[in-house]
Motif scaffolding. Structure first.
Motif, PDB file in Angstrom:
ATOM      1  N   ASP A 151       0.849  -1.196   0.000  1.00  0.00           N
ATOM      2  CA  ASP A 151       0.000   0.000   0.000  1.00  0.00           C
ATOM      3  C   ASP A 151       0.885   1.246   0.000  1.00  0.00           C
ATOM      4  O   ASP A 151       1.230   1.805   1.048  1.00  0.00           O
ATOM      5  CB  ASP A 151      -0.899  -0.003   1.237  1.00  0.00           C
ATOM      6  N   ALA A 152       1.255   1.708  -1.188  1.00  0.00           N
ATOM      7  CA  ALA A 152       2.171   2.847  -1.324  1.00  0.00           C
ATOM      8  C   ALA A 152       1.576   4.133  -0.763  1.00  0.00           C
ATOM      9  O   ALA A 152       2.281   4.953  -0.164  1.00  0.00           O
ATOM     10  CB  ALA A 152       2.540   3.047  -2.790  1.00  0.00           C
ATOM     11  N   GLU A 153       0.279   4.323  -0.946  1.00  0.00           N
ATOM     12  CA  GLU A 153      -0.363   5.548  -0.460  1.00  0.00           C
ATOM     13  C   GLU A 153      -0.296   5.632   1.061  1.00  0.00           C
ATOM     14  O   GLU A 153       0.023   6.686   1.625  1.00  0.00           O
ATOM     15  CB  GLU A 153      -1.824   5.584  -0.923  1.00  0.00           C
ATOM     16  N   LEU A 154      -0.587   4.520   1.734  1.00  0.00           N
ATOM     17  CA  LEU A 154      -0.532   4.493   3.192  1.00  0.00           C
ATOM     18  C   LEU A 154       0.895   4.740   3.687  1.00  0.00           C
ATOM     19  O   LEU A 154       1.123   5.538   4.604  1.00  0.00           O
ATOM     20  CB  LEU A 154      -1.019   3.137   3.709  1.00  0.00           C
ATOM     21  N   VAL A 155       1.858   4.080   3.063  1.00  0.00           N
ATOM     22  CA  VAL A 155       3.262   4.227   3.461  1.00  0.00           C
ATOM     23  C   VAL A 155       3.717   5.675   3.307  1.00  0.00           C
ATOM     24  O   VAL A 155       4.363   6.250   4.192  1.00  0.00           O
ATOM     25  CB  VAL A 155       4.156   3.290   2.627  1.00  0.00           C
ATOM     26  N   ASN A 156       3.363   6.281   2.191  1.00  0.00           N
ATOM     27  CA  ASN A 156       3.790   7.660   1.932  1.00  0.00           C
ATOM     28  C   ASN A 156       3.145   8.629   2.925  1.00  0.00           C
ATOM     29  O   ASN A 156       3.797   9.553   3.432  1.00  0.00           O
ATOM     30  CB  ASN A 156       3.419   8.056   0.504  1.00  0.00           C
ATOM     31  N   ARG A 157       1.872   8.415   3.229  1.00  0.00           N
ATOM     32  CA  ARG A 157       1.170   9.309   4.158  1.00  0.00           C
ATOM     33  C   ARG A 157       1.791   9.247   5.547  1.00  0.00           C
ATOM     34  O   ARG A 157       2.048  10.271   6.174  1.00  0.00           O
ATOM     35  CB  ARG A 157      -0.312   8.937   4.223  1.00  0.00           C
ATOM     36  N   TRP A 158       2.063   8.032   6.034  1.00  0.00           N
ATOM     37  CA  TRP A 158       2.656   7.902   7.364  1.00  0.00           C
ATOM     38  C   TRP A 158       4.071   8.448   7.389  1.00  0.00           C
ATOM     39  O   TRP A 158       4.525   8.994   8.409  1.00  0.00           O
ATOM     40  CB  TRP A 158       2.634   6.441   7.816  1.00  0.00           C
ATOM     41  N   MET A 159       4.790   8.298   6.293  1.00  0.00           N
ATOM     42  CA  MET A 159       6.151   8.847   6.244  1.00  0.00           C
ATOM     43  C   MET A 159       6.119  10.369   6.354  1.00  0.00           C
ATOM     44  O   MET A 159       6.881  10.982   7.112  1.00  0.00           O
ATOM     45  CB  MET A 159       6.845   8.435   4.946  1.00  0.00           C
ATOM     46  N   GLU A 160       5.209  11.014   5.602  1.00  0.00           N
ATOM     47  CA  GLU A 160       5.081  12.473   5.646  1.00  0.00           C
ATOM     48  C   GLU A 160       4.728  12.936   7.058  1.00  0.00           C
ATOM     49  O   GLU A 160       5.317  13.888   7.586  1.00  0.00           O
ATOM     50  CB  GLU A 160       4.002  12.929   4.662  1.00  0.00           C
ATOM     51  N   GLU A 161       3.754  12.278   7.668  1.00  0.00           N
ATOM     52  CA  GLU A 161       3.325  12.671   9.011  1.00  0.00           C
ATOM     53  C   GLU A 161       4.458  12.505  10.025  1.00  0.00           C
ATOM     54  O   GLU A 161       4.669  13.362  10.895  1.00  0.00           O
ATOM     55  CB  GLU A 161       2.119  11.848   9.447  1.00  0.00           C
ATOM     56  N   THR A 162       5.184  11.413   9.916  1.00  0.00           N
ATOM     57  CA  THR A 162       6.265  11.149  10.867  1.00  0.00           C
ATOM     58  C   THR A 162       7.373  12.186  10.754  1.00  0.00           C
ATOM     59  O   THR A 162       7.872  12.702  11.763  1.00  0.00           O
ATOM     60  CB  THR A 162       6.839   9.736  10.635  1.00  0.00           C
ATOM     61  N   ILE A 163       7.761  12.512   9.536  1.00  0.00           N
ATOM     62  CA  ILE A 163       8.829  13.502   9.342  1.00  0.00           C
ATOM     63  C   ILE A 163       8.407  14.863   9.873  1.00  0.00           C
ATOM     64  O   ILE A 163       9.189  15.550  10.545  1.00  0.00           O
ATOM     65  CB  ILE A 163       9.232  13.582   7.853  1.00  0.00           C
ATOM     66  N   HIS A 164       7.166  15.253   9.611  1.00  0.00           N
ATOM     67  CA  HIS A 164       6.700  16.538  10.127  1.00  0.00           C
ATOM     68  C   HIS A 164       6.644  16.541  11.654  1.00  0.00           C
ATOM     69  O   HIS A 164       6.937  17.555  12.296  1.00  0.00           O
ATOM     70  CB  HIS A 164       5.336  16.883   9.536  1.00  0.00           C
ATOM     71  N   ARG A 165       6.282  15.411  12.241  1.00  0.00           N
ATOM     72  CA  ARG A 165       6.256  15.333  13.712  1.00  0.00           C
ATOM     73  C   ARG A 165       7.676  15.438  14.266  1.00  0.00           C
ATOM     74  O   ARG A 165       7.919  16.114  15.266  1.00  0.00           O
ATOM     75  CB  ARG A 165       5.594  14.034  14.154  1.00  0.00           C
ATOM     76  N   PHE A 166       8.621  14.783  13.600  1.00  0.00           N
ATOM     77  CA  PHE A 166      10.015  14.875  14.028  1.00  0.00           C
ATOM     78  C   PHE A 166      10.512  16.318  13.945  1.00  0.00           C
ATOM     79  O   PHE A 166      11.284  16.772  14.784  1.00  0.00           O
ATOM     80  CB  PHE A 166      10.904  13.982  13.160  1.00  0.00           C
ATOM     81  N   MET A 167      10.103  17.030  12.897  1.00  0.00           N
ATOM     82  CA  MET A 167      10.556  18.411  12.700  1.00  0.00           C
ATOM     83  C   MET A 167      10.139  19.322  13.855  1.00  0.00           C
ATOM     84  O   MET A 167      10.796  20.335  14.136  1.00  0.00           O
ATOM     85  CB  MET A 167      10.000  18.962  11.377  1.00  0.00           C
ATOM     86  N   LEU A 168       9.039  18.969  14.520  1.00  0.00           N
ATOM     87  CA  LEU A 168       8.547  19.793  15.622  1.00  0.00           C
ATOM     88  C   LEU A 168       9.093  19.374  16.975  1.00  0.00           C
ATOM     89  O   LEU A 168       8.818  20.021  17.987  1.00  0.00           O
ATOM     90  CB  LEU A 168       7.016  19.769  15.647  1.00  0.00           C
ATOM     91  N   ASP A 169       9.873  18.284  17.016  1.00  0.00           N
ATOM     92  CA  ASP A 169      10.461  17.843  18.282  1.00  0.00           C
ATOM     93  C   ASP A 169      11.421  18.901  18.809  1.00  0.00           C
ATOM     94  O   ASP A 169      12.142  19.545  18.045  1.00  0.00           O
ATOM     95  CB  ASP A 169      11.222  16.519  18.089  1.00  0.00           C
ATOM     96  N   ARG A 170      11.467  19.038  20.123  1.00  0.00           N
ATOM     97  CA  ARG A 170      12.326  20.056  20.747  1.00  0.00           C
ATOM     98  C   ARG A 170      13.805  19.820  20.470  1.00  0.00           C
ATOM     99  O   ARG A 170      14.604  20.768  20.404  1.00  0.00           O
ATOM    100  CB  ARG A 170      12.096  20.076  22.262  1.00  0.00           C
ATOM    101  N   ASP A 171      14.202  18.551  20.342  1.00  0.00           N
ATOM    102  CA  ASP A 171      15.627  18.262  20.160  1.00  0.00           C
ATOM    103  C   ASP A 171      16.054  18.267  18.696  1.00  0.00           C
ATOM    104  O   ASP A 171      17.193  17.918  18.380  1.00  0.00           O
ATOM    105  CB  ASP A 171      15.983  16.917  20.797  1.00  0.00           C
ATOM    106  N   VAL A 172      15.165  18.648  17.790  1.00  0.00           N
ATOM    107  CA  VAL A 172      15.518  18.758  16.375  1.00  0.00           C
ATOM    108  C   VAL A 172      15.670  20.234  16.022  1.00  0.00           C
ATOM    109  O   VAL A 172      14.683  20.979  15.965  1.00  0.00           O
ATOM    110  CB  VAL A 172      14.453  18.097  15.476  1.00  0.00           C
ATOM    111  N   ASN A 173      16.912  20.660  15.797  1.00  0.00           N
ATOM    112  CA  ASN A 173      17.178  22.070  15.501  1.00  0.00           C
ATOM    113  C   ASN A 173      17.900  22.289  14.180  1.00  0.00           C
ATOM    114  O   ASN A 173      18.069  23.418  13.745  1.00  0.00           O
ATOM    115  CB  ASN A 173      18.004  22.695  16.634  1.00  0.00           C
ATOM    116  N   LYS A 174      18.355  21.210  13.572  1.00  0.00           N
ATOM    117  CA  LYS A 174      19.016  21.322  12.275  1.00  0.00           C
ATOM    118  C   LYS A 174      18.744  20.054  11.470  1.00  0.00           C
ATOM    119  O   LYS A 174      18.229  19.068  12.003  1.00  0.00           O
ATOM    120  CB  LYS A 174      20.518  21.556  12.433  1.00  0.00           C
ATOM    121  N   THR A 175      19.105  20.096  10.186  1.00  0.00           N
ATOM    122  CA  THR A 175      18.809  18.976   9.296  1.00  0.00           C
ATOM    123  C   THR A 175      19.463  17.684   9.778  1.00  0.00           C
ATOM    124  O   THR A 175      18.880  16.605   9.675  1.00  0.00           O
ATOM    125  CB  THR A 175      19.289  19.283   7.861  1.00  0.00           C
TER     126      THR A 175
END
Length: 525
Positions: A327-351
């Motif tokens: 299920d490529a659509e499901l995989v892609n959606r969860w990947m996008e959501e996970t990366i965006h959630r990681f971007m908002l983590d307090r310990d993520v300040n650079k790439t």
């Protein structure tokens, strides 16, 4: 300081000039003229602080000249010189602003003393004016500082609209915050632009960006801009089209400072108490913009839409199941959501911080897959990490991870269904053979097969040795050749029948494939 001497007797004029030049007084210019008309031109241009003028001058008297000087809207110190000891002259000169009255002939010592006294008087006034100006500037800066502190306090903690807050909003001309909807915009410098730079240079850039933003905001009122505790800029604006504000600031900073700023925009708020929430949303959006430097502007609304749920849950397991199910659509959606959630983590300040989190997450997915299928994928680990470290932006990282997950899907499918690739490609060819005359694309074929287009493209190339578009073109050209030789249809009719819209494009493509034009092929040349 400047001084002008107006005297029609040349010898006396030169004598006064010499007295001034030998007085030790520091004048920038010492103007000496013989007529009131000449004097008026110089006075209008240079605004001399001291005027020495004779009363009786040719054409226009010195007193009449002083009447006209009033129109220049400044107050020089005037010393009147005359050979007439007539009280009427003295009285009128005082009415016109003269500070002293000298009778001819006068001694050099007396003249020097008079001019020195007036010079000191002007100096004292200039010092007083400068002090008053500084006091005004300091008062204004103090007022601005208090205003910034007040607004920053509203941003940092939730504040109820009480009576004393209401009055302070009125004092600072911020009452629109309680009557209109608004957004918060955070503005900073992209990390790629400040790498390796000294703090003082970064602060200068931030100061310049603030000046540009302040100039832009003059056209988007009501708005207020302050410096945040993070030393970047915070804007609160009731302007209805906040995206246009952000875009103009971004465009101007890029044009004049050669810096690509990062900008985060909150949701629109409709209550005064939500200022702190708007500030937090803008900060989170700014963080995404800082990490994803190619975009520059990020909206909190887009971030929340991409995240979907606050609770991440066992996402690694869900992605692993999506990989197993193809299920490529499901995989892609969860990947996008996970990366965006990681971007908002307090310990993520650079790439680099984001890359490490994503890599660890992929390892979790590998672990989940290892529990469900007997498949060795350990060889991916080092290669994936090396590629991830080289990703300059979030978009590049997403692309790498998406391709990796699709590769896992393909490996799982091939292991579980060895004949599946051939079946998929046979089915894809069948769809192309049946629908080549329509607006067929890789995406439309992938949709029919319920697989991701990237996977289909790679599988097609692997199984047939051709990419999808080359195969489709080959089918269409072969059909065109058949119709050209076996029918009397016009060429443009054939072009439409095989799925092309532009006859010129078809002609170039046909000649490239057959070394003949459609007309030459039809005639058998």
């Amino acid at each position: 300081m400047n001084i002008i001497v107006v005297e029609d007797e040349v010898d006396i004029l030169r004598g006064i000039q010499e007295v001034i030049e030998h007085s030790g007084l520091l004048f920038n210019h010492v103007f000496a003229v013989t007529t009131a008309e000449e004097a008026l031109l110089l006075i209008e241009e240079y605004r001399p602080e001291i005027i020495l003028t004779d009363i009786l001058l040719p054409e226009m008297t010195g007193l009449d000249m002083l009447e006209l000087v009033k129109a220049f809207d400044y107050l020089p110190k005037v010393i009147v010189i005359s050979s007439y000891s007539n009280f009427m002259y003295a009285q009128r000169s005082i009415q016109l602003g003269a500070v002293d009255y000298i009778l001819k002939p006068s001694h050099k010592e007396e003249l020097t003393e008079k001019i020195s006294l007036v010079y000191e008087m002007v100096q004292r006034e200039l010092v007083s004016q400068e002090q008053l100006k500084n006091q005004t500037v300091f008062a204004r800066l103090g007022t601005e500082a208090l205003k910034e502190k007040f607004v920053l306090g509203l941003c940092m903690q939730k504040t109820a609209l009480q009576e004393h807050i209401h009055h302070r909003l009125q004092v600072w001309d911020l009452q629109w915050l309680e009557t209109q909807s608004y957004v918060s915009i955070s503005l900073s410098i992209n990390r790629e632009d400040i790498r390796g730079r000294e703090d003082k240079d970064i602060n200068l850039d931030l100061f310049a960006i603030g000046n540009i933003a302040e100039e832009v905001l003059k056209n988007y009122q009501p708005s207020v801009m302050i410096r945040s505790i993070h030393h970047d800029w915070v804007i609160l604006t009731a302007w209805q089209h906040e995206q246009s504000v952000a875009e103009e600031i971004h465009e101007r900073v890029l044009k004049y400072q050669y810096i690509s700023p990062a900008i985060g925009i909150s949701n629109r708020m409709h209550s005064f108490q939500a200022i702190s929430e708007a500030y937090e949303q803008a900060r989170k959006a700014l963080k995404v913009a800082l990490l994803n430097s190619r975009r520059g502007i990020a909206s909190y609304a887009d971030i929340r839409d991409s995240i979907g749920h606050e609770d991440g849950g066992p996402v690694s397991q869900w992605v692993a199941e999506g990989v197993l199910e193809g299920d490529a659509e499901l995989v892609n959606r969860w990947m996008e959501e996970t990366i965006h959630r990681f971007m908002l983590d307090r310990d993520v300040n650079k790439t680099g911080d984001l890359t490490l989190k994503c890599f660890e997450w992929i390892l979790e997915i590998h672990s989940c897959l290892a529990e469900k299928v007997d498949m060795d994928i350990s060889h991916f680990t080092l290669e994936l990490w090396e590629k991830a470290e080289r990703c300059p932006t979030v978009d590049d990282l997403k692309r790498l991870l998406r391709d990796h997950l699709y590769e896992l899907m393909k490996l799982v499918a091939e292991q579980q269904h060895p004949s599946l690739p051939n079946f998929i490609i046979d089915k894809a060819k069948q769809i192309i053979d049946e629908k080549y005359g329509k607006a067929i694309t890789l995406q439309s074929v992938a949709d029919e097969l319920s697989i991701h287009p990237v996977w289909l493209s790679r599988l097609f190339k692997k199984e047939t040795g051709q990419n999808f578009l080359d195969y489709l073109t080959e089918i269409r050209i072969e059909q065109a050749k058949h119709l050209l030789r076996s029918t009397h249809l016009k060429i443009y009719e054939i072009v439409e029948m095989i799925g092309y819209q532009e006859i010129q494009y078809f002609g170039k493509l046909f000649k490239k494939r057959t070394n003949m034009t459609p007309k030459e092929f039809r005639s058998g040349k």
